[in-house]
Design a protein around this motif. Structure first.
Motif, mmCIF file in Angstrom:
data_model
loop_
_atom_site.group_PDB
_atom_site.id
_atom_site.type_symbol
_atom_site.label_atom_id
_atom_site.label_comp_id
_atom_site.label_asym_id
_atom_site.label_seq_id
_atom_site.Cartn_x
_atom_site.Cartn_y
_atom_site.Cartn_z
ATOM 1 N N LEU A 210 -9.403 -14.412 2.941
ATOM 2 C CA LEU A 210 -8.303 -14.518 1.974
ATOM 3 C C LEU A 210 -6.957 -14.747 2.622
ATOM 4 O O LEU A 210 -5.982 -15.079 1.948
ATOM 5 N N TRP A 211 -6.877 -14.582 3.943
ATOM 6 C CA TRP A 211 -5.606 -14.831 4.619
ATOM 7 C C TRP A 211 -5.231 -16.312 4.577
ATOM 8 O O TRP A 211 -4.093 -16.664 4.797
ATOM 9 N N PRO A 214 -3.455 -18.322 -1.064
ATOM 10 C CA PRO A 214 -2.385 -17.517 -1.675
ATOM 11 C C PRO A 214 -2.957 -16.312 -2.418
ATOM 12 O O PRO A 214 -4.159 -16.262 -2.698
ATOM 13 N N ARG A 215 -2.082 -15.399 -2.757
ATOM 14 C CA ARG A 215 -2.519 -14.223 -3.509
ATOM 15 C C ARG A 215 -3.096 -14.689 -4.838
ATOM 16 O O ARG A 215 -2.500 -15.481 -5.559
ATOM 17 N N LEU A 216 -4.290 -14.178 -5.157
ATOM 18 C CA LEU A 216 -5.016 -14.625 -6.347
ATOM 19 C C LEU A 216 -4.848 -13.633 -7.487
ATOM 20 O O LEU A 216 -4.701 -12.431 -7.252
ATOM 21 N N GLY A 236 -12.126 -8.180 -2.063
ATOM 22 C CA GLY A 236 -10.918 -8.221 -1.230
ATOM 23 C C GLY A 236 -9.694 -8.738 -1.962
ATOM 24 O O GLY A 236 -8.656 -8.986 -1.352
ATOM 25 N N ILE A 237 -9.815 -8.908 -3.280
ATOM 26 C CA ILE A 237 -8.695 -9.429 -4.064
ATOM 27 C C ILE A 237 -7.739 -8.303 -4.453
ATOM 28 O O ILE A 237 -6.520 -8.511 -4.546
ATOM 29 N N GLY A 238 -8.282 -7.123 -4.641
ATOM 30 C CA GLY A 238 -7.454 -5.945 -4.923
ATOM 31 C C GLY A 238 -7.293 -5.692 -6.415
ATOM 32 O O GLY A 238 -7.062 -6.609 -7.205
ATOM 33 N N ASN A 241 -4.288 -6.940 -8.446
ATOM 34 C CA ASN A 241 -4.224 -8.354 -8.786
ATOM 35 C C ASN A 241 -5.092 -8.688 -10.008
ATOM 36 O O ASN A 241 -5.304 -9.862 -10.320
ATOM 37 N N ARG B 198 -13.805 -1.041 5.724
ATOM 38 C CA ARG B 198 -12.497 -1.659 5.472
ATOM 39 C C ARG B 198 -11.572 -0.682 4.755
ATOM 40 O O ARG B 198 -10.387 -0.563 5.097
ATOM 41 N N ALA B 205 -6.338 -2.118 0.995
ATOM 42 C CA ALA B 205 -7.092 -3.335 0.660
ATOM 43 C C ALA B 205 -7.719 -3.216 -0.722
ATOM 44 O O ALA B 205 -7.851 -4.211 -1.443
ATOM 45 N N LYS B 206 -8.111 -2.018 -1.104
ATOM 46 C CA LYS B 206 -8.738 -1.842 -2.432
ATOM 47 C C LYS B 206 -7.776 -2.235 -3.554
ATOM 48 O O LYS B 206 -8.185 -2.886 -4.513
ATOM 49 N N THR B 207 -6.551 -1.824 -3.433
ATOM 50 C CA THR B 207 -5.607 -2.085 -4.521
ATOM 51 C C THR B 207 -4.853 -3.399 -4.347
ATOM 52 O O THR B 207 -4.673 -4.158 -5.293
ATOM 53 N N GLN B 208 -4.412 -3.667 -3.115
ATOM 54 C CA GLN B 208 -3.522 -4.820 -2.916
ATOM 55 C C GLN B 208 -4.244 -6.057 -2.392
ATOM 56 O O GLN B 208 -3.641 -7.131 -2.282
ATOM 57 N N GLY B 209 -5.493 -5.891 -2.020
ATOM 58 C CA GLY B 209 -6.232 -7.037 -1.506
ATOM 59 C C GLY B 209 -5.941 -7.273 -0.028
ATOM 60 O O GLY B 209 -5.136 -6.571 0.602
ATOM 61 N N TRP B 211 -4.367 -9.493 1.467
ATOM 62 C CA TRP B 211 -3.048 -10.016 1.850
ATOM 63 C C TRP B 211 -2.161 -8.902 2.399
ATOM 64 O O TRP B 211 -1.173 -9.163 3.045
ATOM 65 N N LEU B 235 -16.880 -10.452 0.811
ATOM 66 C CA LEU B 235 -15.788 -9.475 0.801
ATOM 67 C C LEU B 235 -14.427 -10.119 1.062
ATOM 68 O O LEU B 235 -13.416 -9.420 1.135
ATOM 69 N N GLY B 236 -14.415 -11.418 1.226
ATOM 70 C CA GLY B 236 -13.140 -12.109 1.418
ATOM 71 C C GLY B 236 -12.640 -12.088 2.844
ATOM 72 O O GLY B 236 -11.505 -12.463 3.114
#
Lengths: 527, 527
Positions: A210-211, A214-216, A236-238, A241, B198, B205-209, B211, B235-236
Motif C-alpha cells: 500500500l505504500w 494513495p490512501r484508499l 492494511g487499509i485501516g 478509512n 503487524r 496499522a489496524k486503524t490508520q492503515g 500509510w 495484507l497490503g
C-alpha cells in the motif's frame, strides 16, 4: 409442478434388504472376532471393518440425537449449563490413553445433547436455522471424501460442480459471464471483494504494497456488516478509512449521504475505490437502494460490491427479487446459501461480473508443487490459485445436491414461504398488546420490543429506556435456561435492546410463531 | 496400554434392535402415506420422517462407496474421466424442478465414484491421506449440529472444547499460557500470524492503515509455502516486501543468509518485523533451524512465526520432536492436524505465545448484534471476535474425538509409524536401480527421480535434464488414467521434475510401498 410418482414401496424393500445385509455383515465380523473379541482397542488404529461398524453405530446416535430429537418441537432447543458444569459433564481433558468404543459413542451423545439445536423449529437466533436433509447428505459425503477443491487432479467432480453452481448463481444475478469462488463464510467473501477491487484499481498494491498507492477509502452503511471493518483492518487499509454512510430509519443507505461522504473523503486526500451496498442487513434486514448506489459508483469510477450474504436468496423469488433491483450493475456480490437456503455452514460465494480473470491475477502465486504447468489435462481447471487459501473445503456439493433435490422452484418456494411466515408473524405481533415493531420489516428479520405491563404507557418517564433495555436480556436468559426457544437481541443506533426474530426455516409452523409471542410474554410479563 | 474389554455382543444386540426400530418407523410412515403415498415429492420440503429415512439410505451409500470401497486396496484410487466426459456422467446442470429420492441416491453414488479416493492406501499425492474413523465421526456430528463457533450462546460445548484442544496443543509446544484459534486452513493461519505480528509492531496499522507505518519486510525461506506471498499480497504488504532466504540442499533456511537479508532490507529503508520459519516444508519436508532463527529474530526485535502446518505433529513423538527444537521460542505457529494426524480437512490452528490478548485486540470489531455486553454469562467465552471470520465452522470436535479415541500416545504412534514407513521406503528405493533420491529425507516426504533404462548412465548428455523432466509427468498421467496410485511431482530450484512421495497414513502397508516402486517402474520403463 411435476407429478410425483409413488415409488415408496420399492425403496422401502431395498431399505429392508440393505439393513439385513449390514446386520449379516456385522454378525460375520463379530464371529470372526471370537469369544474374546473386543471391538476397539484404544491406541491402535481401527481396521476397516471395525471402523465402518463404529461409523455406523455413531451415525445412529447422530441421527437420533442431532436430527430426530433436535428437530422435535417437543424437545428443548438448548440444554443450558454453566461453563463449569458443562466442562465437568463433557470431561473435555485430553489424555495419554484412548477410550473404548462405548465411551466414545457416549461422548458423541453428550456433545449432541449439550449443543444448541439450530435445526429446531424454535431456533430463531441467527441467520441460519432448520435442516435440509439433502444438503446434509451432501455435507456428509463431502466430509467422507475428504478432498481439497484446488485441482482437477484431486477434485475432478467438484471443480466442474463449483463452476456449474457459480454459473447458475450468476445467471440469477443477471450475469451471463463472470467469475467467482466459494469462500469460508461471508466475511471472507467480502474481503475477497475488497482485495480484488484494490487490485483492479491499483494492481501494484499486490507487489509493492500500500505504500505504492494513495490512501484508499471504503464506503459502507452504518448498519452494514462488521466484516467491512474487519476487512479494511486485515487488508492494511485501516478501519478509519471506512466511511460509514447514514441510513434511514429502516436501515437503508441514504444515497445523498454516500455522495457527501465521497466528496468528504476526497477533500481529505483519500481515493474512494470501493462501495459496499448491503442487501439484507444483519439486524433490520434492510436492502440498500442498489440502482442509486450503482449510479454513484459509476460516476466516481468505484468498484461496487453488494454484501448480499443474507438477502441474496431473494433472487430465486419472482415475487421478491425486486428488493435487489440493480444488483446486476454491481461488480461483485457476496451470497451465503447457508443462510436462507439452508445449505449448511459454511456455504458462501463471492460472485463477480469481471471477465478478465481478475480473481486469478489478483490472488495467484503459481505454486509449482500444486499447479504444475506440464500436466496432461487442461490446467485452467486447476482453479485453486484464485483462492487465498491453499487447501479449500468443498462447499459446492451440499448446495448442488439440495438444488438437484428441490430445483430452483423449490428454493424459490422456500424464500416465498419465509416471507409469508414473516407476514403472518408481523400481523399477529401488531395485534398484541405490549409488542412494538422497531421498524416495518422489509425482509424476514422482525425487530421488536416487548414492553412488559409495568412499562406500558410510561414512554415519557426518564428511566423508560433504561428499564426497557434490561427486558430483552432477562427474557433471553430465561428462555435459554428453560430451553424453550432462542431469539437474539441487540441495541442499535440509540434504540435500546430489542429482539431480532429471524424467520427462515420452512420447517417452522404458524404455531411455532404463535408460541414465540406467547413465550416472550410468559417469560417477561413480571418484569 | 489399558486393557480393552470385550463388549461387542452388547453393542451388536443394540445395533440389531436399532435397525428393526428404524424399519418399523419407516413402515409406519409408509402406511400413513396411504396407498398413493410417495416417498419424496420434488419441490416440497421433506418432513422429518422422510428426511431421516433419506439420510439413512444415503449414509449407507456413502459408507459403501466413500468408505468401504474407497479404502479397499483392490479398488482404484481414482476413476479418470476427461472433463467433458465427466460433465456428461454427472449431469451437473441445475434445473427448475427437483428429482426423486432414487435419482438423488444415484447422484450420491456417482459423485463418490468419480471422486479421488484420498482415503485409499495408495493415495500419496498430498499432505493428507487415509481416514480416521473417529475424526470422521466428529465431522459428521459437526455437520449435523450445524452451528457456528463464535459464541458460547450457540456453541457452548465447542467454545470450551476449542479452548481445551488449543491449550493441549500449546502444552506440546511448551507454552503453559498463550492464545490461538482454529482457522480454515494453514494459509489462513499464516495470514493471522502476519497480521497479529503487524499489529504487535505497529498497532496503528489496524486503524490508520499501512500509510501510517514504514515499509515492512517479511522473511521466509525460498522453499517455504506460497501462502507467505499470498499473505503479504492480501495484507497490503506486497509480495516484493517478502525477502526469500536461501536454503541448503535439503531445503533448510541458511541462518547466515537470513541475517544478510535483514541487513539488506534495512539498507533499503524497510522495517523487518516478521520471520517465518518452516517446520516441514511442502516439497522436501525440511525443518529450518529454529533456535538459530530465534536468536536472529530476538536480536532484531522481530516476530518469529513457525509454519509447522505439516511438521508440527512431530511434537507428539518423543523420538522425533528434536526436529522442532527451539519452537517454544517462537511467537506463533501454524499447525494442521488435518495433515499427519488425519483429523480431516480442514483442521488448522494458529497458536500464540502471547498472553496480552493480542489476537482479540488485533481482530475485534465488537459487533453489538453478536457480542452483546449485557449477556447473562461470562462474555469472555464469546471468542468469535478473535477471528476475521464471522460465522466459523467448528473444527475442534473432529480432533478432540480422535484424540479421546486414541490418546496422545496413539497420535504419537501414528507419527512414529509414518517415520518408520518412510525409512522402509527409502531403504528399498536406495537398493533399486533407476531410482535416485533428490536429497536424504528428514521427514516423511521422499523426493526422488525415476530414471528409465534409456536414460541411465547418460547423466552427462546435453539433453539429459530435458528428457528426465518429461518422465514424471508421463508416469503420473499413466497412473491416474489407470487409477493404480497417486503421487505428486514438481521441479524445484533448478532440479527437474521429481516425484514427491508422502508417507503418512498408518493404514498403508509395506506392500503398498513396494507397490509404489514397482508401479512407477512398470509405468515408466519404456520411456
Amino acid at each position: 409442478m411435476p407429478r410425483c410418482q409413488g415409488h415408496y414401496s420399492n425403496s422401502f424393500l431395498l431399505y429392508l434388504f440393505a439393513s439385513f445385509f449390514i446386520c449379516l455383515k456385522a454378525l460375520g465380523s463379530s464371529m470372526s472376532n471370537g469369544l474374546n473379541g473386543h471391538y476397539q482397542c484404544a491406541e491402535t488404529e481401527l481396521n476397516s471393518t471395525e471402523g465402518e461398524l463404529f461409523l455406523s453405530e455413531a451415525f445412529k446416535v447422530i441421527l437420533e440425537e442431532a436430527v430426530h430429537k433436535a428437530t422435535d418441537v417437543k424437545e428443548k432447543v438448548c440444554e443450558w449449563k454453566d461453563p463449569d458444569q458443562l466442562r465437568d459433564v463433557l470431561d473435555l481433558e485430553l489424555r495419554d490413553h484412548g477410550e473404548t468404543h462405548q465411551q466414545l459413542l457416549q461422548r458423541v451423545r453428550d456433545v449432541a445433547k449439550h449443543s444448541v439445536k439450530t435445526n429446531h423449529p424454535r431456533f430463531f437466533n441467527q441467520l441460519f436455522a432448520g435442516v435440509d436433509y439433502h444438503a446434509l447428505t451432501g455435507r456428509l459425503l463431502t466430509e467422507t471424501l475428504n478432498t481439497s477443491q484446488y485441482t482437477y487432479e484431486v477434485a475432478p467432480a467438484f471443480v466442474l460442480m463449483e463452476d456449474v453452481v457459480l454459473r447458475k448463481l450468476r445467471s440469477l444475478v443477471g450475469w451471463a459471464e463472470g467469475d467467482g469462488i466459494f469462500c469460508p463464510g461471508g466475511s471472507m467473501s467480502n474481503m475477497y471483494a475488497m482485495n480484488v477491487a484494490r487490485y483492479w484499481a491499483f494492481p501494484q498494491a499486490k507487489t509493492q504494497g500500500l505504500w505504492s498507492v494513495p490512501r484508499l477509502a471504503v464506503f459502507t452503511s452504518q448498519e452494514s456488516h462488521y466484516s467491512m471493518k474487519k476487512s479494511a483492518a486485515f487488508l492494511g487499509i485501516g478501519t478509519e478509512n471506512v466511511y460509514h454512510v447514514k441510513v434511514d430509519e429502516s436501515g437503508r443507505m441514504i444515497p445523498e449521504d454516500l455522495e457527501a461522504k465521497i466528496v468528504h473523503a476526497k477533500s481529505q486526500g483519500a481515493v474512494p475505490f470501493f462501495v459496499n451496498a448491503t442487501a439484507g442487513s444483519t439486524v433490520q434486514g434492510a436492502f440498500d437502494p442498489l440502482d442509486r448506489i450503482a449510479d454513484i459508483s459509476e460516476s466516481n469510477g468505484m468498484w461496487m460490491h453488494v454484501d448480499a450474504a443474507w438477502g441474496g436468496s431473494v433472487l430465486f423469488s419472482k415475487k421478491h427479487k425486486h428488493l435487489v433491483a440493480g444488483i446486476e450493475r454491481a461488480n461483485s456480490m457476496t451470497w451465503n446459501p447457508h443462510k436462507m437456503l439452508m445449505a449448511g455452514l459454511q456455504c458462501s460465494v463471492i460472485l463477480m461480473r469481471d471477465t478478465t480473470d481478475l480473481l486469478m491475477r489478483c490472488h495467484c502465486a503459481n505454486a509449482t508443487y500444486l499447479f504444475q504447468q506440464d500436466k496432461f489435462y487442461d490446467i485452467s481447471l486447476d482453479t485453486g490459485d484464485k483462492s487465498i487459501q491453499c487447501g479449500r473445503k468443498v462447499d459446492c456439493l451440499k448446495l448442488w445436491l439440495m438444488w438437484k433435490a428441490v430445483g430452483s422452484q423449490g428454493l424459490a418456494n422456500r424464500v416465498d414461504m419465509a416471507f409469508a411466515n414473516t407476514r403472518y408473524f408481523v400481523e399477529k405481533l401488531k395485534k398484541r398488546e405490549g409488542f412494538q415493531l422497531v421498524s416495518e420489516p422489509q425482509f424476514v428479520n422482525v425487530c421488536f420490543w416487548y414492553i412488559p405491563p409495568s412499562l406500558r404507557g410510561k414512554e415519557n418517564s426518564a428511566d423508560y429506556k433504561d428499564k426497557l433495555a434490561k427486558v430483552a436480556p432477562i427474557i433471553k436468559e430465561r428462555m435459554v435456561k428453560q430451553g424453550s426457544m432462542m431469539v437474539g437481541y441487540q441495541p442499535l443506533d440509540g434504540r435500546v435492546n430489542f429482539f431480532r426474530m429471524v424467520i427462515l426455516s420452512p420447517q417452522l409452523t404458524q404455531s411455532d410463531l404463535d408460541f414465540c409471542l406467547d413465550e416472550i410474554e410468559r417469560l417477561g410479563r413480571d418484569l
